[in-house]
Write a protein that holds these residues in place. Structure first.
Motif, PDB file in Angstrom:
ATOM      1  N   MET A  87     -14.935   9.811  -0.703  1.00  0.00           N
ATOM      2  CA  MET A  87     -14.456   9.072  -2.189  1.00  0.00           C
ATOM      3  C   MET A  87     -13.702  10.187  -3.178  1.00  0.00           C
ATOM      4  SD  MET A  87     -15.523   5.963  -1.824  1.00  0.00           S
ATOM      5  CE  MET A  87     -15.246   5.568  -3.430  1.00  0.00           C
ATOM      6  N   LEU A  88     -13.961  11.263  -2.890  1.00  0.00           N
ATOM      7  CA  LEU A  88     -13.411  12.365  -3.619  1.00  0.00           C
ATOM      8  C   LEU A  88     -11.812  12.407  -3.269  1.00  0.00           C
ATOM      9  CD1 LEU A  88     -15.667  15.566  -3.623  1.00  0.00           C
ATOM     10  CD2 LEU A  88     -15.207  14.026  -5.271  1.00  0.00           C
ATOM     11  N   VAL A  89     -11.408  12.458  -2.185  1.00  0.00           N
ATOM     12  CA  VAL A  89     -10.010  12.424  -1.875  1.00  0.00           C
ATOM     13  C   VAL A  89      -9.253  10.954  -2.214  1.00  0.00           C
ATOM     14  CG1 VAL A  89     -10.140  13.995  -0.006  1.00  0.00           C
ATOM     15  CG2 VAL A  89     -10.296  11.671   0.439  1.00  0.00           C
ATOM     16  N   VAL A  90     -10.135  10.007  -2.072  1.00  0.00           N
ATOM     17  CA  VAL A  90      -9.629   8.677  -2.415  1.00  0.00           C
ATOM     18  C   VAL A  90      -9.194   8.597  -4.025  1.00  0.00           C
ATOM     19  CG1 VAL A  90      -9.916   6.153  -2.737  1.00  0.00           C
ATOM     20  CG2 VAL A  90     -10.426   7.420  -0.552  1.00  0.00           C
ATOM     21  N   VAL A  91     -10.287   9.098  -4.735  1.00  0.00           N
ATOM     22  CA  VAL A  91     -10.225   8.852  -6.129  1.00  0.00           C
ATOM     23  C   VAL A  91      -9.185   9.876  -6.529  1.00  0.00           C
ATOM     24  CG1 VAL A  91     -11.692   9.008  -8.252  1.00  0.00           C
ATOM     25  CG2 VAL A  91     -12.543   7.999  -6.395  1.00  0.00           C
ATOM     26  N   THR A  92      -9.226  11.008  -6.469  1.00  0.00           N
ATOM     27  CA  THR A  92      -8.376  12.018  -6.999  1.00  0.00           C
ATOM     28  C   THR A  92      -6.888  11.695  -6.377  1.00  0.00           C
ATOM     29  OG1 THR A  92      -8.850  13.585  -5.269  1.00  0.00           O
ATOM     30  CG2 THR A  92     -10.387  13.649  -7.262  1.00  0.00           C
ATOM     31  N   THR A  93      -6.773  11.522  -5.216  1.00  0.00           N
ATOM     32  CA  THR A  93      -5.278  11.242  -4.641  1.00  0.00           C
ATOM     33  C   THR A  93      -4.677  10.218  -5.418  1.00  0.00           C
ATOM     34  OG1 THR A  93      -5.840  12.047  -2.454  1.00  0.00           O
ATOM     35  CG2 THR A  93      -3.895  10.767  -3.006  1.00  0.00           C
ATOM     36  N   VAL A  94      -5.271   8.775  -5.531  1.00  0.00           N
ATOM     37  CA  VAL A  94      -4.661   7.759  -5.943  1.00  0.00           C
ATOM     38  C   VAL A  94      -4.602   7.873  -7.524  1.00  0.00           C
ATOM     39  CG1 VAL A  94      -4.883   5.401  -6.790  1.00  0.00           C
ATOM     40  CG2 VAL A  94      -5.440   6.230  -4.405  1.00  0.00           C
ATOM     41  N   SER A  95      -5.482   8.554  -8.280  1.00  0.00           N
ATOM     42  CA  SER A  95      -5.345   8.790  -9.704  1.00  0.00           C
ATOM     43  C   SER A  95      -4.357   9.961 -10.066  1.00  0.00           C
ATOM     44  CB  SER A  95      -6.748   9.453 -10.127  1.00  0.00           C
ATOM     45  OG  SER A  95      -6.786   9.594 -11.581  1.00  0.00           O
ATOM     46  N   ALA A  96      -4.211  11.053  -9.326  1.00  0.00           N
ATOM     47  CA  ALA A  96      -3.216  11.835  -9.633  1.00  0.00           C
ATOM     48  C   ALA A  96      -1.699  11.174  -9.288  1.00  0.00           C
ATOM     49  CB  ALA A  96      -3.392  13.133  -8.603  1.00  0.00           C
ATOM     50  N   LEU A  97      -1.780  10.489  -8.376  1.00  0.00           N
ATOM     51  CA  LEU A  97      -0.448   9.708  -8.250  1.00  0.00           C
ATOM     52  C   LEU A  97      -0.147   8.791  -9.280  1.00  0.00           C
ATOM     53  CD1 LEU A  97      -0.126   9.199  -4.304  1.00  0.00           C
ATOM     54  CD2 LEU A  97       0.888  11.069  -5.783  1.00  0.00           C
ATOM     55  N   PHE A 339     -14.010   2.982   6.214  1.00  0.00           N
ATOM     56  CA  PHE A 339     -12.750   3.145   6.651  1.00  0.00           C
ATOM     57  C   PHE A 339     -11.767   2.444   5.939  1.00  0.00           C
ATOM     58  CE2 PHE A 339     -10.085   3.218  10.764  1.00  0.00           C
ATOM     59  CZ  PHE A 339      -8.953   4.196  10.329  1.00  0.00           C
ATOM     60  N   HIS A 340     -12.124   1.013   5.699  1.00  0.00           N
ATOM     61  CA  HIS A 340     -11.199   0.178   5.162  1.00  0.00           C
ATOM     62  C   HIS A 340     -10.901   0.421   3.699  1.00  0.00           C
ATOM     63  CE1 HIS A 340      -8.720  -3.280   5.206  1.00  0.00           C
ATOM     64  NE2 HIS A 340      -9.313  -4.247   4.369  1.00  0.00           N
ATOM     65  N   LEU A 341     -11.962   0.786   3.231  1.00  0.00           N
ATOM     66  CA  LEU A 341     -12.028   1.396   1.585  1.00  0.00           C
ATOM     67  C   LEU A 341     -10.877   2.404   1.614  1.00  0.00           C
ATOM     68  CD1 LEU A 341     -14.839   2.117  -0.497  1.00  0.00           C
ATOM     69  CD2 LEU A 341     -12.906   3.544  -0.528  1.00  0.00           C
ATOM     70  N   PHE A 342     -11.038   3.239   2.528  1.00  0.00           N
ATOM     71  CA  PHE A 342      -9.963   4.317   2.656  1.00  0.00           C
ATOM     72  C   PHE A 342      -8.732   4.228   2.937  1.00  0.00           C
ATOM     73  CE2 PHE A 342      -8.015   7.881   4.959  1.00  0.00           C
ATOM     74  CZ  PHE A 342      -8.218   9.071   4.179  1.00  0.00           C
ATOM     75  N   THR A 343      -8.517   3.298   4.014  1.00  0.00           N
ATOM     76  CA  THR A 343      -7.042   2.974   4.016  1.00  0.00           C
ATOM     77  C   THR A 343      -6.568   1.874   2.969  1.00  0.00           C
ATOM     78  OG1 THR A 343      -7.474   1.149   5.395  1.00  0.00           O
ATOM     79  CG2 THR A 343      -7.241   3.088   6.695  1.00  0.00           C
ATOM     80  N   HIS A 344      -7.353   1.035   2.441  1.00  0.00           N
ATOM     81  CA  HIS A 344      -6.928   0.112   1.540  1.00  0.00           C
ATOM     82  C   HIS A 344      -6.335   0.890   0.131  1.00  0.00           C
ATOM     83  CE1 HIS A 344      -8.025  -2.448  -2.021  1.00  0.00           C
ATOM     84  NE2 HIS A 344      -7.288  -3.303  -1.201  1.00  0.00           N
ATOM     85  N   ALA A 345      -7.099   2.175  -0.042  1.00  0.00           N
ATOM     86  CA  ALA A 345      -6.833   2.748  -1.340  1.00  0.00           C
ATOM     87  C   ALA A 345      -5.176   2.877  -1.113  1.00  0.00           C
ATOM     88  CB  ALA A 345      -7.625   3.718  -1.377  1.00  0.00           C
ATOM     89  N   PHE A 346      -4.788   3.322  -0.108  1.00  0.00           N
ATOM     90  CA  PHE A 346      -3.426   3.733   0.118  1.00  0.00           C
ATOM     91  C   PHE A 346      -2.445   2.651  -0.100  1.00  0.00           C
ATOM     92  CE2 PHE A 346      -5.620   7.347   2.064  1.00  0.00           C
ATOM     93  CZ  PHE A 346      -5.148   8.452   1.610  1.00  0.00           C
ATOM     94  N   PHE A 347      -2.595   1.639   0.751  1.00  0.00           N
ATOM     95  CA  PHE A 347      -1.620   0.621   0.910  1.00  0.00           C
ATOM     96  C   PHE A 347      -1.667  -0.404  -0.465  1.00  0.00           C
ATOM     97  CE2 PHE A 347      -4.607  -1.128   3.791  1.00  0.00           C
ATOM     98  CZ  PHE A 347      -5.190  -2.360   3.442  1.00  0.00           C
ATOM     99  N   LYS A 348      -2.871  -0.325  -1.023  1.00  0.00           N
ATOM    100  CA  LYS A 348      -3.039  -1.140  -2.217  1.00  0.00           C
ATOM    101  C   LYS A 348      -2.371  -0.590  -3.316  1.00  0.00           C
ATOM    102  CE  LYS A 348      -3.776  -4.550  -2.087  1.00  0.00           C
ATOM    103  NZ  LYS A 348      -5.185  -5.509  -2.133  1.00  0.00           N
ATOM    104  N   ALA A 349      -2.748   0.652  -3.706  1.00  0.00           N
ATOM    105  CA  ALA A 349      -1.923   1.614  -4.796  1.00  0.00           C
ATOM    106  C   ALA A 349      -0.424   1.307  -4.794  1.00  0.00           C
ATOM    107  CB  ALA A 349      -2.661   2.872  -4.556  1.00  0.00           C
TER     108      ALA A 349
END
Length: 675
Positions: A87-97, A339-349
């Motif tokens: 969750m840390l990499v998902v939240v901070t990566t998407v939020s930073a971008l 895993f789907h939460l993780f991948t979904h974060a990238f393609f949905k953002a």
């Protein structure tokens, strides 16, 4: 030390930007908040990688003593394990971008410091949620993202629709939060603690126990888990408490990406996976989670097929993909859900920010009916959104490499079939039908936006832009307009977004393409669940069952994806009159789906109208007619009327005062004699 910086840097940045506001200036506010998120992101990835290679262990970092009240005692502490690391990499990566993207998207907005402060506050609240070591701390972050989402959705507060959407999101989430609070209260009542590790350790011992309520006995863990899941239904927009999600599109597009991709809406999935040992003790609760998730998956996909607003299509897509995650958790495939939460974060953002780039190019026009032929004008946006579309539709061939969604979504569908239960079969078929519709509405979006003839002339937003261009004396004559622009574009030139908006798209495209291939082995393919190491329940037999499903099950996601693509291509490229004819043939069914299954209308008559009726009743009859009449207004009337009579007595004549004194004396003597 690094986890403290990850969590509290966004809070510090939010305070600086929020309090500094316009005195600080746009550039300083953007720089402070974006810089803090980039640092947090840079610190989060090493933690995640350490858990990937097995060199890290779960730790708890104390922050401060928090509550000591009777038997209830807990501290503010940050838990870091594999689940938190994801969750840390998902939240901070998407939020930073998203922060970086907002430099370009919000460049002309006069309230940028406030916007960036809200973004950072939202990120801090989400980080508090995912690092929680106890349920109260989790609820603190839970409510924090609710508050921040209210502020972000209603950021353009001068728009009545934005205010209404913010209030709707806040109210609907409060309904779910009531269930979450009752679940926390009940958990403390049963276990005598709010510490998550202690609760999860004691949960198996409570399996089969009952709890009394209103003279009836209920299974303890079923009641607690369903109450907690009701909170997840609100936060993650599951069927019944989903109505706030599409309306949240009234906020700026970066807000949509942040809320719908990696943060607020995934909080419910994270909570269910974090508390998976509790849910494992109740088959009824697990079935409830799976059925609600599967129904949401199908329901939201049907609506996505009929919407014209580009952001609403992606919003219903989010709702549908969250359904996948929940029914994966409901059948016990928590690793696949994460895993789907993780991948979904990238393609949905990526899809949301790509949609923002399209909207930016089309002068804030969001109706896809006024797009067309944009791939030639905004090629980078086109290719990045195509990558996101390939990821969400799960393009790939069984046994070969594919995009991110190919690994995570297929794993969920195979897990549902491999569970071997009736609920699993229901979830499997709902997932298959939803995958067909996902492919259709995703390619429909691409074809309507980037292919076909330009349909810009009918847009009021475009006409407004052209009107201002023609008014500008510095504008060139445009003698090449008739050559460069298709017929009917009224001379408007769609333009590619600035690099500060395109760079996040390119980075997210890498995640959409490679995240599934690179990380699927750690998340789901290891039969021992070594990566998770007790952070969630991992069923080895379910992984084996996933690998042993029939060949037709493995090929079914690819098959329906191809069918959806062909239908979209035929209807929006080959024979553009087909969709309108099909809608006319479906008639009331199409209208029912287009009107979002009439949920808003149903809730309006079931809840809104009665609430307003009771409000008017208590206002007119209770407050004004009873309380004010006999309270403040009544007392004021008595004083005013008494003053009128007292004024008449105060005549100034001596004989009048003597008469009053005589009457008083006679009255007093009469009272004594009577007594």
């Amino acid at each position: 030390m690094s986890i403290l910086l990850i969590v509290f840097l966004p809070l510090l940045a939010a305070i600086i930007a929020g309090l500094g506001n316009r005195q600080l200036g746009n550039l300083a506010a953007r720089s402070v908040t974006t810089g803090a998120l980039i640092i947090a992101c840079a610190l989060s990835w090493p933690i995640f990688i350490q858990f990937l290679n097995g060199s890290a262990e779960a730790t708890v970092v104390p922050v401060l003593k928090w509550v000591q009240s009777g038997t209830m005692s807990f501290d503010w502490a940050l838990r870091v394990d594999a689940l938190t690391a994801v969750m840390l990499v998902v939240v901070t990566t998407v939020s930073a971008l998203v922060h970086l993207y907002s430099w370009g998207y919000m460049d002309e907005d006069p309230d940028q410091p406030r916007f960036f402060a809200y973004l950072s506050l939202f990120t801090f609240a989400m980080l508090m949620l995912v690092t929680a070591d106890n349920l109260v701390q989790m609820f603190f972050g839970w409510e924090g993202v609710g508050l921040a989402s209210y502020l972000l959705i209603g950021f353009w507060f001068r728009k009545p629709s934005a205010n209404a959407a913010a209030i709707k999101a806040f109210v609907v989430n409060r309904v779910g939060d009531l269930g979450f609070m009752l679940g926390i209260f009940g958990t403390f009542l049963v276990f005598g603690t709010v510490s998550i590790p202690e609760i999860l350790a004691a949960a198996p011992g409570m399996a089969g126990s009952t709890i009394g309520f209103l003279g009836y006995r209920f299974d303890t863990m079923t009641v607690l888990c369903i109450l907690l899941f009701i909170g997840a239904m609100g936060k993650s927009a599951q069927l019944g408490l989903h109505t706030w999600l599409p309306d949240a599109m009234e906020g700026p597009t970066p807000v949509s990406a942040l809320i719908h991709a990696a943060t607020m809406v995934t909080a419910g999935v994270f909570m269910v996976c974090r508390l998976s040992p509790m849910f494992e003790t109740s088959e009824t609760a697990m079935a409830f989670v799976a059925v609600i998730g599967a129904a949401t998956c199908f329901f939201a996909a049907t609506i996505g097929c009929t919407q014209w607003d580009i952001k609403r299509v992606i919003a219903y897509s989010t709702c549908s993909q969250l359904g996948y995650m929940f029914f994966a958790a409901g059948v016990g495939a928590y690793g696949a859900a994460m895993f789907h939460l993780f991948t979904h974060a990238f393609f949905k953002a990526l899809l949301f920010l790509g949609a923002g780039s399209v909207i930016h190019a089309m002068h804030h026009e969001q109706d896809m009916r006024f797009y067309g032929n944009l791939r030639k004008h905004i090629p980078i946006t086109f290719w990045t959104m195509t990558a996101g579309t390939l990821a969400i539709t799960g393009v790939g061939i069984a046994g070969f490499v594919g995009f991110a969604g190919f690994y995570s979504k297929d794993a969920i569908i195979e897990a549902a079939f491999g569970a071997g239960t009736s609920v699993g079969q229901f979830a499997f078929w709902m997932g298959i039908f939803a995958a067909l519709m996902t492919s259709f509405y995703s390619w429909r979006l691409v074809f309507l936006t980037f292919f076909g003839e330009a349909r810009w002339a009918g847009s009021e937003h475009i006409q407004h832009a052209v009107h201002h261009e023609h008014e500008d004396p510095s504008e060139e004559a445009g003698h090449d307009n008739h050559v460069e622009n298709p017929v009917g574009t009224a001379g408007y030139h769609p333009h590619e977004s600035p690099w500060v908006m395109l760079l996040p798209l390119v980075v997210l495209s890498l995640g959409a393409v490679f995240a599934g291939f690179v990380f699927h082995h750690s998340f789901i393919s290891e039969g021992t669940g070594e990566f998770w190491r007790g952070a969630l329940v991992f069923h080895e037999h379910l992984i084996d069952a996933m690998h042993e499903v029939p060949t037709w099950v493995k090929w079914s996601p690819f098959t329906v994806m191809a069918i959806g693509f062909v239908i979209a291509w035929y209807g929006y490229i080959r024979n553009t009159s087909f969709p309108a004819a099909a809608a006319e043939q479906l008639g009331p069914i199409y209208t029912f789906v287009y009107r979002k299954w009439m949920f808003d209308e149903l809730y309006h008559y079931l809840f809104v109208v009665p609430a307003f009726w009771f409000g008017r009743l208590f206002w007119k009859q209770g407050d004004v007619g009873l309380i004010d009449r006999f309270g403040p207004n009544g007392a004021a009337w008595v004083v005013a009327r008494g003053s009128t009579y007292a004024q008449k007595v105060q005549s100034g004549y001596l004989y009048s005062y003597a008469l009053v004194m005589l009457l008083g004396l006679v009255g007093a003597i009469s009272w004594v004699i009577a007594g």
